[in-house]
Design a protein around this motif. Structure first.
Motif, PDB file in Angstrom:
ATOM      1  N   TRP A   1       0.820  -1.232  -0.096  1.00 23.54           N
ATOM      2  CA  TRP A   1       0.132  -0.005   0.066  1.00 23.54           C
ATOM      3  C   TRP A   1       0.868   1.256   0.014  1.00 23.54           C
ATOM      4  CZ3 TRP A   1      -4.717  -0.416  -2.031  1.00 23.54           C
ATOM      5  CH2 TRP A   1      -5.257  -1.401  -1.487  1.00 23.54           C
ATOM      6  N   ARG A   2       2.016   1.204   0.358  1.00 26.73           N
ATOM      7  CA  ARG A   2       3.136   2.237   0.221  1.00 26.73           C
ATOM      8  C   ARG A   2       3.312   2.674  -1.292  1.00 26.73           C
ATOM      9  NH1 ARG A   2       7.804   0.604   3.864  1.00 26.73           N
ATOM     10  NH2 ARG A   2       7.103  -1.505   3.049  1.00 26.73           N
TER      11      ARG A   2
ATOM     12  N   ALA B   1      -2.849  13.337   4.138  1.00 26.27           N
ATOM     13  CA  ALA B   1      -2.829  12.177   4.985  1.00 26.27           C
ATOM     14  C   ALA B   1      -1.826  12.607   6.204  1.00 26.27           C
ATOM     15  CB  ALA B   1      -2.207  10.910   4.176  1.00 26.27           C
TER      16      ALA B   1
ATOM     17  N   VAL C   1      -2.036  12.414  10.153  1.00 24.67           N
ATOM     18  CA  VAL C   1      -1.257  11.689  10.971  1.00 24.67           C
ATOM     19  C   VAL C   1      -0.143  12.526  11.983  1.00 24.67           C
ATOM     20  CG1 VAL C   1      -1.182   9.449   9.552  1.00 24.67           C
ATOM     21  CG2 VAL C   1       0.771  11.279   9.504  1.00 24.67           C
TER      22      VAL C   1
ATOM     23  N   LEU D   1       5.067   4.764   7.961  1.00 27.56           N
ATOM     24  CA  LEU D   1       4.263   3.588   8.390  1.00 27.56           C
ATOM     25  C   LEU D   1       2.526   4.110   8.628  1.00 27.56           C
ATOM     26  CD1 LEU D   1       6.330   1.256  10.498  1.00 27.56           C
ATOM     27  CD2 LEU D   1       5.423   0.751   8.079  1.00 27.56           C
ATOM     28  N   ALA D   2       2.645   5.109   9.353  1.00 27.98           N
ATOM     29  CA  ALA D   2       0.994   5.504   9.386  1.00 27.98           C
ATOM     30  C   ALA D   2       0.555   6.130   8.142  1.00 27.98           C
ATOM     31  CB  ALA D   2       1.307   6.876  10.573  1.00 27.98           C
TER      32      ALA D   2
ATOM     33  N   SER E   1       0.872   4.649   5.447  1.00 28.60           N
ATOM     34  CA  SER E   1       0.762   3.636   4.454  1.00 28.60           C
ATOM     35  C   SER E   1      -0.720   3.330   4.531  1.00 28.60           C
ATOM     36  CB  SER E   1       1.504   2.363   4.909  1.00 28.60           C
ATOM     37  OG  SER E   1       2.891   2.734   5.146  1.00 28.60           O
ATOM     38  N   SER E   2      -1.397   3.408   6.000  1.00 24.60           N
ATOM     39  CA  SER E   2      -2.627   3.223   5.934  1.00 24.60           C
ATOM     40  C   SER E   2      -3.530   3.738   4.800  1.00 24.60           C
ATOM     41  CB  SER E   2      -3.117   3.522   7.289  1.00 24.60           C
ATOM     42  OG  SER E   2      -2.743   2.588   8.328  1.00 24.60           O
ATOM     43  N   PHE E   3      -3.041   4.944   4.403  1.00 27.17           N
ATOM     44  CA  PHE E   3      -3.881   5.676   3.471  1.00 27.17           C
ATOM     45  C   PHE E   3      -3.685   5.149   2.098  1.00 27.17           C
ATOM     46  CE2 PHE E   3      -3.622   8.403   7.207  1.00 27.17           C
ATOM     47  CZ  PHE E   3      -4.907   8.921   7.350  1.00 27.17           C
TER      48      PHE E   3
ATOM     49  N   TYR F   1      -4.915   2.605   1.069  1.00 27.69           N
ATOM     50  CA  TYR F   1      -6.133   2.174   0.662  1.00 27.69           C
ATOM     51  C   TYR F   1      -6.800   3.268  -0.146  1.00 27.69           C
ATOM     52  CZ  TYR F   1      -5.800  -1.935   3.795  1.00 27.69           C
ATOM     53  OH  TYR F   1      -5.432  -3.011   4.496  1.00 27.69           O
ATOM     54  N   LEU F   2      -6.689   4.473   0.416  1.00 29.40           N
ATOM     55  CA  LEU F   2      -7.773   5.437   0.095  1.00 29.40           C
ATOM     56  C   LEU F   2      -7.248   6.271  -0.864  1.00 29.40           C
ATOM     57  CD1 LEU F   2      -9.148   6.723   3.547  1.00 29.40           C
ATOM     58  CD2 LEU F   2      -9.743   4.990   2.129  1.00 29.40           C
ATOM     59  N   HIS F   3      -5.697   6.286  -1.225  1.00 28.61           N
ATOM     60  CA  HIS F   3      -5.318   7.224  -2.247  1.00 28.61           C
ATOM     61  C   HIS F   3      -4.061   6.519  -2.905  1.00 28.61           C
ATOM     62  CE1 HIS F   3      -6.512  10.576   0.266  1.00 28.61           C
ATOM     63  NE2 HIS F   3      -5.979  10.334   1.354  1.00 28.61           N
ATOM     64  N   GLY F   4      -4.775   5.138  -3.237  1.00 26.13           N
ATOM     65  CA  GLY F   4      -3.850   4.335  -4.091  1.00 26.13           C
ATOM     66  C   GLY F   4      -3.852   4.666  -5.435  1.00 26.13           C
TER      67      GLY F   4
END
Lengths: 517, 610
Positions: free
Chosen positions: B216-217, B257, B261, B425-426, B428-430, B432-435
């Motif tokens: 996801w990164r 993002a 964070v 890393l934090a 990276s969660s995004f 999903y939303l900004h891929g």
């Protein structure tokens, strides 16, 4: 540890009895071990008692209000409070995938690597898709595709999506391009919808088990929570199948959430369901929609598997095919190519809603969820090609899914493992409860880890907020050789394992179990 | 039918007759203006109802007909837009009060309350609007959350011009009367080169991996390429680490993002103003992070060796003020090369800002999205990544993307480079939303990899075309004696049209902006960059010579008209002055006089603030 900034809305805790997130290792399960009884829903108790029962300790079994802040406490000097929670999401959810990515199976280079039967992806049709996406019609480069787009998506694509959905969802009237918003995947769509429909801390209802990533999608930016409507494997009363969703259960969960002061704004339905593979009949669907209308709830119907119904007898009906929706202004349909066209890496998702305010508000956030002009062009080309879809792709895809499904379900039967599957989706919902020495989520996690150690990745039920420990989702839409190897590895673990579990008298899966099993 | 003539959406932003509106703005305050909008809204509603009634009659004849017909849609669009415009005025007025006028303590300390009230107001207006559009089903209540309403309103208010432009673009053959957009910072000078490069066969690779979920990164091959690319073009002292790279769909997404964070809702970043307007949205829309402006001045003085100079003193002052107001400041946002000023921070000043941030343990977000668009060779740009030792590497985060430097904003690619693993890393969660699509990631990787093409073909050509366009525009501006700032980087010049404003206010700025719109020319006005001084505009010059020439013709026409109107107004004022000899001589506007006379408070006008 106390939260550092108590004024932050993110630390507003609710007195919720359950969380809807994957648990930390050390956490004791909040459910009573093995107590799978659904007393609260038994009709023999009568209505009044039923409500009473719902407020007593068994309450936990009927619904649960998610609260991501409640489970996380370590702080970072560099991150905000919510940043720390977000990072924790990443750390905890990605454990399996990190291990997998470091040691991926490869027939030639790494035959001892991990087989991934955990991620719901269709890997059966890459040959068809690669060929189609390499056609010369896909390769056009136009200056307008290089520049800032209309944030709802290029018009040519929205037109194509509308006509595609009209056709495949069998809508009674042609769907309109102005009701379509295009963005980079359904995850983004959940995020945007949560933000524009709910205030911070408000909630959506969702029948559990459900595709667990939604928890994160609605939380990251939206800070919206999920209220689980817990479903049971046990068939009781008038129910006809395990994990059946009924309006009673919806009502109960809604009332429960309200009694805790949680404001519920909508209902999320996944149809075909993930991980159950269930399909809601038009009758059921209408009941749920009526329920939502009664309580003025939005309904988000995620139909991302709508073309992956490989069993023709199933008779799937999209919500867009229903004549006269109870509340069309509050019914929002989601679809994407990730599953039905096996292209999760493409990041294409779409919203269909008659509500222009919702469409516009979502589009206002599309600045953050845009997808490349090229990809938009390619998607339009793909969706337009009905000949290829109808005559090449869908028949072949369904045949391959069916073959893989047949193979895996026969293997499971041979192993004596009960499972649920309804001819839709890429997965089988497998009941491994009898392989747990104790019905706890810790044991479930241990079994999951044993699979991983034996180089096969599955998803455990807790990740789907299943309230009964011991269920696993097994993805079968993979190439035959990988599937064979994966099933072998599963068998090894279960056979090794079932020896151990043989000691206490093992139970039949479909029977209620005693509290100290 | 009179109604139908108004249902054309392109009429709406400046009404059927722009002149009328201009006059309205000139003579009255924003409140009066709002009042007028309400009145026209009332008219529109009445028209709408008439229309609906006629439609019902028609429907009796054709009962099967369902849904709205075209004119009604058009009217609803008109109503909606008017509503949103008003909401926007209300909000703009309010934030303006906070940011651009002398601070009013009671207002500022209740910032949160006020924003909630604002949302309430939007919601009420929205409710009315909603009920109007759902005329037949009034039982439905509003559907959006407060923040949903606010998002829509903000977006509509801000991107209205852009949407108008999208619907009616200038085309040299097909639509010579369409809008020319010199407001959006896009580089359209090299589309030929990019189209050619992106059409080459190496771009059309499809692989199973590209169609599946990936890291996801960002795909590892792309993150490696980005690390190498930045190492080379930012002249990093040591090779950059792909593990520190996060790849998302655009710099707005990266900023959004990152703000999420690093800050909790209501916390803030310092930002020198004027600044890139997108950050204002990106901080607000999803992340709910505030921006505290560090106001810079055009006046050159002892402390200001050049216009709009950023100094540590100003940073300190802004930080102190924010603290006094109870704002929690978590970071500093810098854009280098600066947008809209076109400035470049010298290495020394950059180091001072970083030291300042370290001293107050602030994060520093540096947006270097124009780093390869420095077209004047005499200027040396130094990336923050080129510094030997950063004061606080764990709190220094650099953003870059291909939108500006490669002129492919439609590609949606932005990247973060941070030494802070936790932040990476934090973020990276995004994913999903900004891929970003795997296919796009592959193309980008090929593009960034092709150093030979970039160094020998793309960059030299791009720079010489930018130089040429820049020379054309600056010569034009010089010959018409319009002051401007430009430093040989970026895609824009920052021009001062203050001498065309009388009085020099943001209202007048907005009026001039509308005048440009009436002549189908889009520029960005200073207010959208949070500029403290009215009268500045950003003009994007990265367009073809022909387009620029047309644009400049429209530009001059407007300025000439503006001057003529000014002369007329002077005359009128003088005449009015003579005819009505009023006791309150400082109340020069007829509107004020009326109020004073009717209320019989002739002597107190100055106390009333009129």
């Amino acid at each position: 540890m106390p939260r550092p900034r108590p004024s932050s809305p993110y630390s507003a805790r609710s007195p919720s009895p359950m969380f809807t997130l994957p648990q930390k290792e050390s956490r004791k399960p909040t459910t009573c071990p093995g107590s799978v009884s659904t007393r609260g829903l038994h009709s023999i108790y009568g209505d009044g008692l039923e409500r009473e029962a719902a407020r007593k300790p068994d309450q936990k079994l009927l619904y649960g209000v998610g609260d991501p802040t409640a489970m996380f406490s370590s702080d970072s000097p560099h991150l905000s409070s919510r940043g720390s929670i977000i990072k924790w999401f990443w750390d905890s959810a990605e454990e399996g995938y990190r291990t997998y990515h470091m040691d991926e199976y490869d027939e030639d280079k790494n035959p001892g690597g991990i087989i991934n039967l955990g991620t719901s992806e269709n890997k059966l049709c890459f040959d068809l898709l690669s060929r189609r996406l390499s056609h010369s019609d896909m390769l056009r480069v136009e200056p307008s595709l290089l520049q800032y787009p209309d944030w709802r998506g290029h018009l040519f694509l929205r037109e194509e999506v509308a006509s595609f959905l009209s056709f495949y969802c069998k809508s009674p009237a042609p769907l309109k391009p102005e009701n379509v918003v295009v963005l980079n995947g359904c995850a983004s769509l959940f995020s945007a919808l949560a933000t524009v429909l709910c205030e911070v801390g408000e909630a959506f209802l969702i029948p559990a088990p459900y595709y667990g990533a939604i928890t994160q999608h609605v939380y990251l930016y939206g800070n919206v929570r999920l209220v689980c409507v817990y479903l049971d494997s046990e068939v009781t009363g008038l129910e006809t199948h395990p994990f059946q969703l009924t309006v009673d259960k919806l009502e109960m969960a809604l009332q429960g959430a309200i009694s805790e002061g949680v404001k519920v704004k909508g209902l999320i339905l996944i149809n075909p369901q993930n991980p159950l593979g269930d399909i809601y009949s038009p009758g059921e669907l209408r009941e749920y929609l009526e329920f939502a209308k009664r309580h003025a709830l939005h309904v988000m119907v995620d139909e991302v598997y709508m073309l992956s119904v490989f069993e023709e007898s199933v008779g799937y009906r999209s919500v867009l095919s229903l004549e006269g929706l109870p509340d069309p202004q509050k019914t929002h349909v989601m679809w994407a190519t990730s599953k039905d066209f096996g292209m999760s890496g493409l990041r294409f998702g779409t919203l269909y809603t008659e509500n222009q305010d919702v469409a516009t508000a979502v589009a206002s956030l599309c600045r953050y969820h845009g997808l490349s002009g090229f990809v938009q062009y390619q998607m339009a080309q793909l969706l337009r090609d009905r000949d290829w879809i109808n005559q090449v792709y869908l028949p072949e895809n369904h045949a391959r899914l069916k073959a893989a499904h047949t193979y895996v379900s026969e293997e499971l039967r041979a192993m004596g493992v009960p499972f649920l599957s309804h001819g839709a989706g890429f997965f089988i919902w497998v009941d491994l409860r009898k392989f747990l020495p104790e019905a706890t989520f810790e044991e479930e996690r241990l079994l999951w880890r044993r699979f991983l150690e034996n180089k096969v990745l599955l998803s455990f039920g807790k990740a789907f907020e299943c309230k009964e420990p011991g269920w696993f989702r097994l993805v079968f839409s993979d190439k035959a050789h990988r599937l064979r190897l994966g099933m072998q590895r599963i068998r090894q673990v279960l056979e090794g394992k079932s020896q151990v579990a043989e000691d206490p008298p093992s139970c039949q899966t479909q029977e209620p179990r005693g509290p100290h099993r | 039918m009179s109604i139908q003539s108004r249902s054309n959406p392109s009429d709406i932003p400046h009404m059927s007759d722009g002149q009328v509106w201009d006059q309205a703005f000139r003579n009255h305050s924003i409140h009066t203006c709002l009042m007028e909008m309400v009145l026209s809204l009332q008219q529109a509603v009445a028209d709408h109802i008439t229309q609906l009634a006629t439609r019902h009659q028609q429907q009796d004849l054709v009962p099967e007909e369902q849904g709205h017909n075209q004119p009604i849609w058009g009217q609803e669009a008109l109503l909606g837009r008017l509503m949103f415009q008003m909401v926007n005025h209300l909000q703009f007025g309010a934030t303006g009060g906070q940011k651009f006028q002398p601070p009013c303590p009671s207002e500022d300390s209740k910032g949160d309350v006020r924003s909630r009230e604002q949302a309430q107001v939007s919601k009420q207006i929205y409710k009315i609007f909603y009920q109007l559009t759902n005329f037949e089903d009034t039982s439905i209540n509003y559907v959006l959350s407060n923040r949903g309403v606010e998002t829509s309103a903000l977006y509509h208010g801000s991107f209205q011009d852009y949407n108008t432009y999208q619907g009616n673009k200038y085309h040299e053959d097909k639509n010579t009367l369409g809008f020319i957009n010199l407001g959006t910072s896009e580089n359209k000078l090299c589309t030929d080169l990019l189209t050619e490069r992106l059409s080459r066969s190496d771009m059309n690779y499809i692989d199973d991996d590209l169609l599946q979920y990936s890291d996801w990164r960002g795909q590892p091959f792309l993150r490696e390429e980005v690390a190498q690319f930045l190492t080379y073009y930012c002249k990093a002292p040591a090779p950059l680490d792909p593990e520190n790279v996060v790849v998302l769909n655009g710099c707005s997404s990266v900023f959004s993002a990152l703000a999420t964070v690093l800050c909790d809702p209501g916390e803030a970043f310092l930002v020198p103003t004027p600044t890139y307007s997108d950050f204002v949205f990106s901080a607000h829309l999803y992340a709910k992070v505030d921006l505290v402006p560090v106001d810079l001045e055009s006046q050159v003085s002892d402390a200001n060796t050049h216009p709009f100079q950023l100094t540590v003193d100003k940073l300190e002052q802004a930080l102190l003020n924010a603290k006094l107001e109870g704002k929690k400041v978590r970071g500093l946002v810098l854009i280098n090369p600066q947008n809209p000023l076109g400035h470049i921070y010298s290495q020394d000043s950059l180091m001072e800002y970083l030291e300042f941030a370290k001293k107050h343990s602030l994060h520093v977000i540096i947006d270097e999205i124009y780093m390869l668009s420095v077209f004047d060779e005499s200027i040396t740009f130094r990336s923050v990544l080129s510094m030997e030792s950063l004061p606080d590497p764990n709190k220094t985060h650099m953003i870059w993307g291909t939108s500006k430097d490669f002129g492919i904003s439609g590609f949606r690619f932005g990247t973060l480079y941070t030494h802070n693993k936790e932040v990476a890393l934090a973020m990276s969660s995004f994913g999903y939303l900004h891929g970003i699509s795997g296919i796009t990631q592959y193309k980008l990787h090929r593009l960034l990899q092709d150093r030979e093409w970039i160094d020998n073909v793309y960059l030299p050509t791009n720079h010489s075309r930018l130089q040429e366009a820049h020379r054309f525009i600056t010569n034009e501006l010089k010959s018409s004696k319009i002051p401007f700032l430009s430093h040989g980087s970026g895609l824009y010049v920052w021009i001062s049209l203050r001498k065309y404003l009388d009085p020099c206010t943001f209202e007048e700025e907005l009026l001039l902006h509308r005048r440009f719109l009436d002549k189908k020319l889009i520029l960005s006005c200073g207010k959208t960059f949070m500029c403290k001084e009215p009268g500045w505009f950003r003009l994007v010059f990265a367009a073809t010579p022909l387009l620029l020439k047309h644009a400049m013709q429209r530009f001059y026409t407007v300025l000439v008209e503006q001057e003529q109107d000014w002369v007329v107004k002077q005359l009128e004022d003088a005449i009015n002055q003579e005819v009505e000899d009023l006791p309150a001589s400082d109340a020069s506007q007829s509107y004020s006089r009326e109020v004073i006379l009717t209320s019989g408070l002739e002597g107190c006008c100055s106390d009333l603030g009129l």
